[in-house]
Design a protein around this motif. Structure first.
Motif, PDB file in Angstrom:
ATOM      1  N   LYS A  28       0.820  -1.316  -0.094  1.00  0.00           N
ATOM      2  CA  LYS A  28      -0.106  -0.124   0.080  1.00  0.00           C
ATOM      3  C   LYS A  28       0.828   1.119  -0.026  1.00  0.00           C
ATOM      4  N   ALA A  29       0.722   2.083  -0.846  1.00  0.00           N
ATOM      5  CA  ALA A  29       1.337   3.216  -0.876  1.00  0.00           C
ATOM      6  C   ALA A  29       0.501   4.473  -1.078  1.00  0.00           C
ATOM      7  N   ILE A  30       0.999   5.673  -0.571  1.00  0.00           N
ATOM      8  CA  ILE A  30       0.355   7.104  -0.704  1.00  0.00           C
ATOM      9  C   ILE A  30       1.350   7.613  -1.473  1.00  0.00           C
ATOM     10  N   LEU A  31       1.006   8.294  -2.660  1.00  0.00           N
ATOM     11  CA  LEU A  31       1.888   8.887  -3.698  1.00  0.00           C
ATOM     12  C   LEU A  31       1.879  10.431  -3.557  1.00  0.00           C
ATOM     13  N   PHE A  32       3.061  10.990  -3.274  1.00  0.00           N
ATOM     14  CA  PHE A  32       3.252  12.636  -3.340  1.00  0.00           C
ATOM     15  C   PHE A  32       4.080  12.804  -4.648  1.00  0.00           C
ATOM     16  N   GLY A  33       3.305  13.086  -5.845  1.00  0.00           N
ATOM     17  CA  GLY A  33       3.997  13.490  -7.014  1.00  0.00           C
ATOM     18  C   GLY A  33       3.849  15.120  -7.534  1.00  0.00           C
ATOM     19  N   HIS A  34       5.137  15.374  -7.795  1.00  0.00           N
ATOM     20  CA  HIS A  34       5.105  17.001  -8.209  1.00  0.00           C
ATOM     21  C   HIS A  34       5.457  16.963  -9.744  1.00  0.00           C
ATOM     22  N   SER A  35       4.736  17.621 -10.446  1.00  0.00           N
ATOM     23  CA  SER A  35       4.590  18.046 -11.837  1.00  0.00           C
ATOM     24  C   SER A  35       4.646  16.692 -12.594  1.00  0.00           C
ATOM     25  N   ASP A  36       5.706  16.440 -13.670  1.00  0.00           N
ATOM     26  CA  ASP A  36       5.527  15.143 -13.904  1.00  0.00           C
ATOM     27  C   ASP A  36       5.071  14.115 -13.043  1.00  0.00           C
ATOM     28  N   GLY A  37       5.859  14.095 -11.804  1.00  0.00           N
ATOM     29  CA  GLY A  37       5.465  13.097 -10.710  1.00  0.00           C
ATOM     30  C   GLY A  37       4.085  13.142 -10.472  1.00  0.00           C
ATOM     31  N   GLY A  38       3.188  14.102 -10.321  1.00  0.00           N
ATOM     32  CA  GLY A  38       2.182  14.317 -10.255  1.00  0.00           C
ATOM     33  C   GLY A  38       1.108  13.529 -11.294  1.00  0.00           C
ATOM     34  N   SER A  39       1.566  13.690 -12.177  1.00  0.00           N
ATOM     35  CA  SER A  39       0.951  13.110 -13.512  1.00  0.00           C
ATOM     36  C   SER A  39       1.176  11.636 -13.511  1.00  0.00           C
ATOM     37  N   ILE A  40       2.500  11.058 -12.938  1.00  0.00           N
ATOM     38  CA  ILE A  40       2.574   9.504 -12.958  1.00  0.00           C
ATOM     39  C   ILE A  40       1.858   9.355 -11.723  1.00  0.00           C
ATOM     40  N   ALA A  41       1.697   9.923 -10.803  1.00  0.00           N
ATOM     41  CA  ALA A  41       0.939   9.407  -9.498  1.00  0.00           C
ATOM     42  C   ALA A  41      -0.501   9.010  -9.809  1.00  0.00           C
ATOM     43  N   LEU A  42      -1.105  10.176 -10.684  1.00  0.00           N
ATOM     44  CA  LEU A  42      -2.504   9.899 -10.953  1.00  0.00           C
ATOM     45  C   LEU A  42      -2.764   8.504 -11.857  1.00  0.00           C
ATOM     46  N   MET A  43      -1.794   8.386 -12.920  1.00  0.00           N
ATOM     47  CA  MET A  43      -1.925   7.268 -13.708  1.00  0.00           C
ATOM     48  C   MET A  43      -1.784   5.894 -12.826  1.00  0.00           C
ATOM     49  N   ALA A  44      -0.736   5.924 -12.063  1.00  0.00           N
ATOM     50  CA  ALA A  44      -0.539   4.943 -11.139  1.00  0.00           C
ATOM     51  C   ALA A  44      -1.835   4.285 -10.401  1.00  0.00           C
ATOM     52  N   ALA A  45      -2.418   5.437  -9.894  1.00  0.00           N
ATOM     53  CA  ALA A  45      -3.667   5.072  -9.030  1.00  0.00           C
ATOM     54  C   ALA A  45      -4.839   4.757  -9.873  1.00  0.00           C
ATOM     55  N   ALA A  46      -4.835   5.135 -11.344  1.00  0.00           N
ATOM     56  CA  ALA A  46      -5.875   4.533 -12.127  1.00  0.00           C
ATOM     57  C   ALA A  46      -5.788   3.318 -12.599  1.00  0.00           C
ATOM     58  N   LYS A  47      -4.203   2.958 -12.762  1.00  0.00           N
ATOM     59  CA  LYS A  47      -3.952   1.751 -13.167  1.00  0.00           C
ATOM     60  C   LYS A  47      -3.928   0.479 -12.184  1.00  0.00           C
ATOM     61  N   TYR A  48      -3.480   0.871 -11.033  1.00  0.00           N
ATOM     62  CA  TYR A  48      -2.827  -0.005  -9.896  1.00  0.00           C
ATOM     63  C   TYR A  48      -3.773   0.452  -8.499  1.00  0.00           C
ATOM     64  N   LYS A  49      -4.858   0.179  -8.599  1.00  0.00           N
ATOM     65  CA  LYS A  49      -5.856   0.634  -7.697  1.00  0.00           C
ATOM     66  C   LYS A  49      -5.750   0.029  -6.256  1.00  0.00           C
TER      67      LYS A  49
END
Length: 267
Positions: free
Chosen positions: A108-129
């Motif tokens: 279980k992970a909580i992602l803190f993504g900045h800029s590109d990292g934020g976009s990566i975090a959103l896609m990870a949350a969508a793909k790996y619920k």
């Protein structure tokens, strides 16, 4: 919870042919094994060191075991194997994140993504619920805006005419030119104008906190509206007046406070 004492560990892992530099912050005593791990995802020119002490401060404030890593090509990780990027390069980084978390046995992970990292975090949350328990997206992009391109053109000018290369060299060394050109050339290329990841947003069911400076030089509040309006999980936003693209540095105490409260509310 009150600030925790923190121990630090650095390690290098081999993942799909690339070596990735990792830095861990552990609270003492160790938190329960079922608590989510806080994972930081840096921006397009970033790395572990450019987060400065923010991850450690958030680890202290929350007691969460915290992981920060340099993506392939950045910081102390191995150099890019290719700087040719397609439109899905950030989605591929979300896949790399999933592989890394699986290798590290982070369930279980909580992602803190900045800029590109934020976009990566959103896609990870969508793909790996099943693995992502929450997302803090700071200055994230879900589509290309004219302001974004103008900001990148300004950065290109600065890279050519100021000491920006020397400043970045402190963090990326011989990889500096590759780091900068991989970002600027990709985003300014005509084929990238149509990049859009909004179709991922309705698949996000975990809690999401969107953080953005009102004076962000790389994106408008339309990014925030798109994210908050389309994710299916509980969402909240933190818009900070007078602040640019790096709220965790420009309004550090406020972001620490809001991020800590958000993390504490996640089951």
């Amino acid at each position: 919870m009150p600030d925790s004492q923190i121990s630090v560990k650095e390690e290098v892992v081999l993942l799909d042919g690339a070596t990735l530099q990792l830095k861990w912050f552990y609270s003492e005593p160790q938190p329960a094994q079922d608590k989510p791990i806080l994972v930081f995802l840096h921006d397009s020119l970033g790395c572990i060191k450019l987060w400065r002490d923010f991850p450690e401060r958030l680890a202290q404030a929350t007691g969460a075991t915290t992981l920060v890593y340099d993506r392939e090509g950045y910081g102390q990780s191995s150099a890019f194997r290719s700087t040719n990027r397609e439109q899905d390069y950030l989605e591929r980084e979300a896949d790399v994140l999933e592989q890394l978390l699986a290798k590290l046995q982070v369930n279980k992970a909580i992602l803190f993504g900045h800029s590109d990292g934020g976009s990566i975090a959103l896609m990870a949350a969508a793909k790996y619920k099943s693995r992502i328990a929450g997302v803090i997206a700071e200055g994230a992009h879900v589509f290309v805006e004219g302001l974004t391109l103008a900001g990148i053109r300004t950065a290109v000018h600065d890279f050519r005419n100021t000491d920006l290369p020397q400043r970045l060299h402190k963090y990326h060394g011989a990889k500096t030119d590759q780091v900068f050109s991989a970002w600027s050339d990709t985003w300014l290329s005509p084929h990238f104008r149509s990049w859009n990841i909004e179709h991922f947003l309705p698949a996000i069911h975990c809690p999401v906190l969107v953080v953005q400076g009102e004076a962000d030089e790389y994106g408008t509040l339309a990014q925030v509206k798109a994210i908050v309006g389309q994710v299916q999980g509980p969402s909240q936003q933190l818009i900070i007046p007078g602040i640019g693209h790096t709220p965790h540095r420009q309004a550090r105490e406020l972001v620490l406070q809001k991020a800590s409260a958000f993390i504490a509310a996640i089951p």
